[in-house]
Design a protein around this motif. Structure first.
Motif, PDB file in Angstrom:
ATOM      1  N   ASP A 104      -2.559   9.731  18.931  1.00  8.50           N
ATOM      2  CA  ASP A 104      -2.456   9.231  20.310  1.00  8.50           C
ATOM      3  C   ASP A 104      -2.072   7.757  20.314  1.00  8.50           C
ATOM      4  OD1 ASP A 104      -3.252  11.717  21.164  1.00  8.50           O
ATOM      5  OD2 ASP A 104      -5.350  11.153  21.447  1.00  8.50           O
ATOM      6  N   SER A 105      -2.621   7.016  19.359  1.00  2.75           N
ATOM      7  CA  SER A 105      -2.259   5.603  19.222  1.00  2.75           C
ATOM      8  C   SER A 105      -2.595   5.157  17.803  1.00  2.75           C
ATOM      9  CB  SER A 105      -3.007   4.735  20.244  1.00  2.75           C
ATOM     10  OG  SER A 105      -4.404   4.808  20.021  1.00  2.75           O
ATOM     11  N   HIS A 164       0.844  -1.200   0.000  1.00  2.00           N
ATOM     12  CA  HIS A 164       0.000   0.000   0.000  1.00  2.00           C
ATOM     13  C   HIS A 164       0.881   1.253   0.000  1.00  2.00           C
ATOM     14  CE1 HIS A 164      -3.213  -2.730   0.950  1.00  2.00           C
ATOM     15  NE2 HIS A 164      -2.692  -3.050   2.111  1.00  2.00           N
ATOM     16  N   ILE A 165       0.414   2.294  -0.688  1.00  2.00           N
ATOM     17  CA  ILE A 165       1.117   3.582  -0.586  1.00  2.00           C
ATOM     18  C   ILE A 165       0.908   4.152   0.816  1.00  2.00           C
ATOM     19  CG2 ILE A 165       1.051   5.987  -1.363  1.00  2.00           C
ATOM     20  CD1 ILE A 165       1.026   5.054  -4.145  1.00  2.00           C
ATOM     21  N   LEU A 166      -0.334   4.080   1.296  1.00  2.00           N
ATOM     22  CA  LEU A 166      -0.656   4.565   2.647  1.00  2.00           C
ATOM     23  C   LEU A 166      -1.335   3.441   3.425  1.00  2.00           C
ATOM     24  CD1 LEU A 166      -1.123   6.889   4.759  1.00  2.00           C
ATOM     25  CD2 LEU A 166      -3.292   7.319   3.596  1.00  2.00           C
ATOM     26  N   ASP A 167      -0.904   3.248   4.652  1.00  2.49           N
ATOM     27  CA  ASP A 167      -1.515   2.236   5.521  1.00  2.49           C
ATOM     28  C   ASP A 167      -1.691   2.847   6.910  1.00  2.49           C
ATOM     29  OD1 ASP A 167      -2.412   0.000   6.813  1.00  2.49           O
ATOM     30  OD2 ASP A 167      -0.595  -1.206   6.517  1.00  2.49           O
ATOM     31  N   ILE A 168      -2.941   3.018   7.309  1.00  6.88           N
ATOM     32  CA  ILE A 168      -3.264   3.597   8.615  1.00  6.88           C
ATOM     33  C   ILE A 168      -4.133   2.594   9.361  1.00  6.88           C
ATOM     34  CG2 ILE A 168      -4.764   5.329   9.692  1.00  6.88           C
ATOM     35  CD1 ILE A 168      -3.704   7.387   7.992  1.00  6.88           C
ATOM     36  N   GLN A 169      -3.759   2.279  10.585  1.00 10.34           N
ATOM     37  CA  GLN A 169      -4.517   1.277  11.352  1.00 10.34           C
ATOM     38  C   GLN A 169      -4.797   1.767  12.769  1.00 10.34           C
ATOM     39  OE1 GLN A 169      -5.713  -1.366   9.823  1.00 10.34           O
ATOM     40  NE2 GLN A 169      -4.547  -1.020   7.947  1.00 10.34           N
ATOM     41  N   LEU A 175     -10.883  11.186  16.680  1.00 15.88           N
ATOM     42  CA  LEU A 175     -10.744   9.956  15.877  1.00 15.88           C
ATOM     43  C   LEU A 175     -10.810   8.761  16.810  1.00 15.88           C
ATOM     44  CD1 LEU A 175      -7.805  10.936  13.452  1.00 15.88           C
ATOM     45  CD2 LEU A 175     -10.266  11.107  13.029  1.00 15.88           C
ATOM     46  N   LYS A 176     -11.702   7.816  16.505  1.00 20.89           N
ATOM     47  CA  LYS A 176     -11.931   6.682  17.405  1.00 20.89           C
ATOM     48  C   LYS A 176     -11.685   5.366  16.674  1.00 20.89           C
ATOM     49  CE  LYS A 176     -15.778   9.368  19.288  1.00 20.89           C
ATOM     50  NZ  LYS A 176     -17.245   9.471  19.252  1.00 20.89           N
ATOM     51  N   ASP A 177     -10.467   5.081  16.338  1.00 21.05           N
ATOM     52  CA  ASP A 177     -10.129   3.804  15.724  1.00 21.05           C
ATOM     53  C   ASP A 177     -10.380   3.817  14.211  1.00 21.05           C
ATOM     54  OD1 ASP A 177      -9.155   1.286  15.584  1.00 21.05           O
ATOM     55  OD2 ASP A 177     -10.899   0.279  16.433  1.00 21.05           O
ATOM     56  N   ILE A 178      -9.589   4.621  13.515  1.00 25.59           N
ATOM     57  CA  ILE A 178      -9.698   4.760  12.058  1.00 25.59           C
ATOM     58  C   ILE A 178      -8.658   3.868  11.381  1.00 25.59           C
ATOM     59  CG2 ILE A 178      -9.365   6.357  10.121  1.00 25.59           C
ATOM     60  CD1 ILE A 178     -11.854   7.092  11.532  1.00 25.59           C
ATOM     61  N   SER A 179      -9.101   3.034  10.445  1.00 22.99           N
ATOM     62  CA  SER A 179      -8.182   2.191   9.667  1.00 22.99           C
ATOM     63  C   SER A 179      -8.488   2.356   8.179  1.00 22.99           C
ATOM     64  CB  SER A 179      -8.320   0.720  10.061  1.00 22.99           C
ATOM     65  OG  SER A 179      -7.929   0.518  11.402  1.00 22.99           O
ATOM     66  N   LEU A 180      -7.425   2.467   7.383  1.00 21.17           N
ATOM     67  CA  LEU A 180      -7.602   2.762   5.957  1.00 21.17           C
ATOM     68  C   LEU A 180      -6.317   2.438   5.203  1.00 21.17           C
ATOM     69  CD1 LEU A 180      -9.213   4.341   3.691  1.00 21.17           C
ATOM     70  CD2 LEU A 180      -8.077   6.383   4.514  1.00 21.17           C
ATOM     71  N   THR A 181      -6.452   1.840   4.021  1.00 17.33           N
ATOM     72  CA  THR A 181      -5.297   1.688   3.137  1.00 17.33           C
ATOM     73  C   THR A 181      -5.628   2.337   1.795  1.00 17.33           C
ATOM     74  OG1 THR A 181      -6.071  -0.466   2.353  1.00 17.33           O
ATOM     75  CG2 THR A 181      -4.502  -0.476   4.183  1.00 17.33           C
ATOM     76  N   VAL A 182      -4.589   2.852   1.142  1.00 10.87           N
ATOM     77  CA  VAL A 182      -4.743   3.450  -0.190  1.00 10.87           C
ATOM     78  C   VAL A 182      -3.667   2.856  -1.093  1.00 10.87           C
ATOM     79  CG1 VAL A 182      -4.769   5.579  -1.544  1.00 10.87           C
ATOM     80  CG2 VAL A 182      -5.642   5.604   0.804  1.00 10.87           C
TER      81      VAL A 182
END
Length: 250
Positions: A56-57, A2-7, A19-26
């Protein structure tokens, strides 16, 4: 990769859990639009992804390289963020151009001073990009001499001049009147046609519908729903999404 990976990203300001537990890949070449009401966390998500806010985490990686991850219950950021920052460009709603620099200098400044690239090569590329965006005759102008739409196109050129892997847009048209909005959206559409990877926070629903590979609906600091434009705009299963979209007549 992935170019971007947020978990599992969380971010609070005091008692306000934004933000309360955002996960996303692009992935490469993907155009992702992020929609949702004011205060849903869209801009904070973008600011965490582009290192303007500290999470925060959670976990954040670009091109498979970890930027931030949890260690002993704390968020720890990579030491060398300079390389990471070269992977992305960011276009703000209020342009953020240097008023005392010409258009050309605004575009050339970061590639020369941050990336230490050759001045002649940077100038050639900057003039090419300005021409492509219909701004060839504005190279020597100053921001105060430009319309809002022209300023926003210059800020897009400035981001592109860094040759990023992914471009982020934070409400790129919210400061513009409808006529100028059209010219900026046209430029973003051209970038999509050229397979530029983009994440666009926008309130332009018709535009999000037309341009996106995937649309993400955020509300209350969570991703309520995501899917293709057809799935979200025409076949949403979520009552909250339906309520939000009813406010927008496409």
């Amino acid at each position: 990769m992935h170019i971007l990976d947020i978990q599992n990203v969380r971010k609070s300001f005091g008692d306000n859990h934004v933000l309360k537990d955002i996960s996303l890949t692009v992935d490469k070449g993907e155009v992702v639009s992020v929609i949702g009401p004011s205060g849903s966390g869209k801009s904070t998500f973008l600011r965490c992804a582009t290192l303007l806010e500290t999470m925060d985490s959670g976990y954040l990686a670009y091109m498979g390289e970890p930027v931030a991850k949890m260690y002993n219950g704390q968020i720890v950021y990579a030491k060398d963020l300079k390389k990471i920052k070269s992977y992305f460009g960011l276009v703000f709603q209020n342009f953020n151009l240097f008023p005392h620099y010409s258009v050309l200098k605004n575009v050339m400044d970061a590639p020369i001073h941050v990336q230490k690239r050759d001045k002649a090569e940077v100038k050639e590329e900057a003039l090419y990009l300005l021409d492509k965006m219909g701004l060839a005759d504005k190279a020597d102008a100053y921001p105060c001499q430009l319309s809002g739409g022209q300023k926003q196109r210059v800020s897009i050129v400035r981001a592109l001049a860094m040759n990023p892997e992914i471009l982020f847009f934070d409400e790129p048209t919210s400061a513009l009147d409808p006529e100028l909005t059209g010219e900026v959206l046209k430029v973003i559409k051209q970038l999509a046609d050229q397979q530029m990877t983009m994440v666009i926070v926008t309130h332009e629903m018709a535009f999000a519908h037309a341009i996106s590979d995937r649309v993400i609906f955020m509300d209350g600091g969570v991703i309520v729903e995501q899917g293709t434009p057809q799935e979200l705009f025409e076949g949403t299963k979520q009552e909250r999404t339906r309520q939000f979209l009813q406010n927008y007549q496409r």
